[in-house]
Design a protein around this motif. Structure first.
Motif, PDB file in Angstrom:
ATOM      1  N   ALA A   1      12.922  -1.046  17.845  1.00  0.00           N
ATOM      2  CA  ALA A   1      11.942  -0.838  18.918  1.00  0.00           C
ATOM      3  C   ALA A   1      10.716  -1.721  18.725  1.00  0.00           C
ATOM      4  CB  ALA A   1      11.531   0.628  18.970  1.00  0.00           C
ATOM      5  N   GLU A   2      10.274  -1.883  17.478  1.00  0.00           N
ATOM      6  CA  GLU A   2       9.127  -2.759  17.206  1.00  0.00           C
ATOM      7  C   GLU A   2       9.460  -4.203  17.574  1.00  0.00           C
ATOM      8  OE1 GLU A   2       8.310  -2.028  13.099  1.00  0.00           O
ATOM      9  OE2 GLU A   2       7.135  -0.205  13.490  1.00  0.00           O
ATOM     10  N   ASN A   3      10.681  -4.634  17.254  1.00  0.00           N
ATOM     11  CA  ASN A   3      11.087  -6.006  17.573  1.00  0.00           C
ATOM     12  C   ASN A   3      11.303  -6.182  19.075  1.00  0.00           C
ATOM     13  OD1 ASN A   3      10.999  -6.635  14.857  1.00  0.00           O
ATOM     14  ND2 ASN A   3      13.169  -6.212  14.517  1.00  0.00           N
ATOM     15  N   TYR A   4      11.852  -5.174  19.700  1.00  0.00           N
ATOM     16  CA  TYR A   4      12.041  -5.139  21.160  1.00  0.00           C
ATOM     17  C   TYR A   4      10.686  -5.291  21.853  1.00  0.00           C
ATOM     18  CZ  TYR A   4      13.415  -2.502  25.488  1.00  0.00           C
ATOM     19  OH  TYR A   4      13.655  -2.059  26.765  1.00  0.00           O
ATOM     20  N   GLN A   5       9.696  -4.613  21.326  1.00  0.00           N
ATOM     21  CA  GLN A   5       8.331  -4.682  21.853  1.00  0.00           C
ATOM     22  C   GLN A   5       7.713  -6.050  21.594  1.00  0.00           C
ATOM     23  OE1 GLN A   5       5.227  -2.378  19.730  1.00  0.00           O
ATOM     24  NE2 GLN A   5       4.961  -1.199  21.627  1.00  0.00           N
ATOM     25  N   ALA A   6       7.922  -6.592  20.390  1.00  0.00           N
ATOM     26  CA  ALA A   6       7.319  -7.874  20.005  1.00  0.00           C
ATOM     27  C   ALA A   6       7.866  -9.034  20.842  1.00  0.00           C
ATOM     28  CB  ALA A   6       7.559  -8.135  18.524  1.00  0.00           C
ATOM     29  N   LEU A   7       9.127  -8.962  21.228  1.00  0.00           N
ATOM     30  CA  LEU A   7       9.736 -10.052  21.995  1.00  0.00           C
ATOM     31  C   LEU A   7       9.096 -10.215  23.371  1.00  0.00           C
ATOM     32  CD1 LEU A   7      13.453  -9.473  21.004  1.00  0.00           C
ATOM     33  CD2 LEU A   7      12.200 -11.627  20.704  1.00  0.00           C
ATOM     34  N   LEU A   8       8.492  -9.139  23.866  1.00  0.00           N
ATOM     35  CA  LEU A   8       7.844  -9.215  25.178  1.00  0.00           C
ATOM     36  C   LEU A   8       6.699 -10.228  25.178  1.00  0.00           C
ATOM     37  CD1 LEU A   8       7.911  -7.983  28.030  1.00  0.00           C
ATOM     38  CD2 LEU A   8       6.304  -6.247  27.232  1.00  0.00           C
ATOM     39  N   ASP A   9       6.116 -10.502  24.014  1.00  0.00           N
ATOM     40  CA  ASP A   9       5.026 -11.484  23.920  1.00  0.00           C
ATOM     41  C   ASP A   9       5.498 -12.894  24.279  1.00  0.00           C
ATOM     42  OD1 ASP A   9       3.266  -9.534  23.119  1.00  0.00           O
ATOM     43  OD2 ASP A   9       3.463  -9.968  20.979  1.00  0.00           O
TER      44      ASP A   9
END
Length: 319
Positions: free
Chosen positions: A121-129
């Motif tokens: 989930a943290e990586n999923y969130q980070a990719l949005l950047d």
């Protein structure tokens, strides 16, 4: 069960898709349409920037950053981030599985906030950047079109998306012929296995014409038709890469340059290690809990706390 009505050559179907039509060792459905998750990337951009295909989620984020910051007018990554019933959780679930985790424990209780789930989930969130502006509102079709239009250089999508990425009427000229693909879904320490799914087709127990229905099923699922579907490209609007049988995917005819130019082989290899997402009673209600949680995470919520709450809510529904 179909076994008393016809012979089902289950071994010619990927294990993950055949399993979706099997219960207690008996076959109730045959895959009529199947898909497997794959990662797509712009080979020309990777070559220009000297990039390797990312094997881990950390590498995926870094590769997306390098592309977004390269000044090429292309963002690094795109995905279907928007809340979409039963569809939007799939990328995160696949990332959890690629991390070696599962969204359920062995006893069937929700396990969303595991170390693998939170990291995904943290990586999923980070990719949005490193996604296009507005990507937080992209549904599955938007994400495919984002990659096909050349807006982003990487995406994770179903195997059938290649029909769009290779179609001159739907894909940007810069994208055509420059699409790389892999069955490896980036995980924590290396590439993980993809998710597969299928729609099995069967015969109603209440049918008064089971014999006739079985004859139709034999035709609908026969090997010749399954292979013809992915090799005949004379009508562009009907051209497809979707096969159900391994014999079709690995055939010379399907992989010829005039047909799918090697993509069918890659799709078959993706199925070889694929697993289907968990299927369980209460699927719709629990999946909605996951959808809401992921939507909040995309909005900036803390992944650990959000998944812990979702886990509690899902457990209450299942109980």
């Amino acid at each position: 069960p179909l076994d008393n009505l016809m012979t089902v050559d289950s071994e010619d179907y990927p294990a993950a898709t055949a399993d979706l039509g099997t219960w207690d060792g008996e076959v109730y459905g045959i895959p009529a349409r199947s898909h497997v998750m794959m990662m797509y990337y712009r080979q020309d951009i990777f070559d220009e920037l000297g990039l390797e295909v990312p094997a881990t989620q950390e590498e995926l984020i870094e590769t997306a950053r390098l592309i977004s910051e390269a000044g090429l007018g292309v963002e690094g990554f795109t995905l279907n981030y928007a809340k979409q019933p039963s569809i939007s959780p799939l990328p995160w679930i696949n990332m959890v599985m690629a991390n070696g985790g599962s969204i359920f424990n062995e006893d069937g209780s929700p396990n969303f906030a595991s170390a693998e789930g939170v990291q995904a989930a943290e990586n999923y969130q980070a990719l949005l950047d490193y996604a296009p502006a507005g990507a937080a509102a992209y549904n599955e079709g938007d994400a495919r079109n984002s990659f096909a239009s050349g807006e982003a250089a990487m995406t994770i999508a179903w195997s059938w998306a290649m029909e769009i990425f290779a179609n001159p009427a739907l894909a940007d000229e810069a994208v055509l012929g420059n699409v790389g693909y892999t069955a490896a879904i980036p995980g924590l320490t290396g590439a993980g296995d993809p998710i597969a799914m299928s729609w099995p087709i069967g015969i109603s127990a209440s049918s008064e014409k089971k014999g006739a229905a079985a004859e139709w099923l034999k035709w609908m699922t026969n090997p010749d038709l399954d292979q013809r579907i992915i090799t005949e490209k004379s009508i562009n609007g009907q051209a497809t890469v979707v096969a159900n049988r391994l014999s079709s995917m690995f055939s010379d005819e399907a992989n010829a340059e005039s047909a799918n130019n090697g993509f069918s082989n890659a799709m078959g290899e993706a199925y070889a290690n694929a697993k289907h997402q968990p299927i369980y009673a209460g699927f719709s209600a629990v999946t909605e809990v996951i959808e809401v949680a992921l939507s909040e995470i995309i909005g900036g919520a803390d992944p650990q706390a959000t998944l812990e709450k979702a886990e509690t809510d899902a457990a209450a529904l299942l109980n």
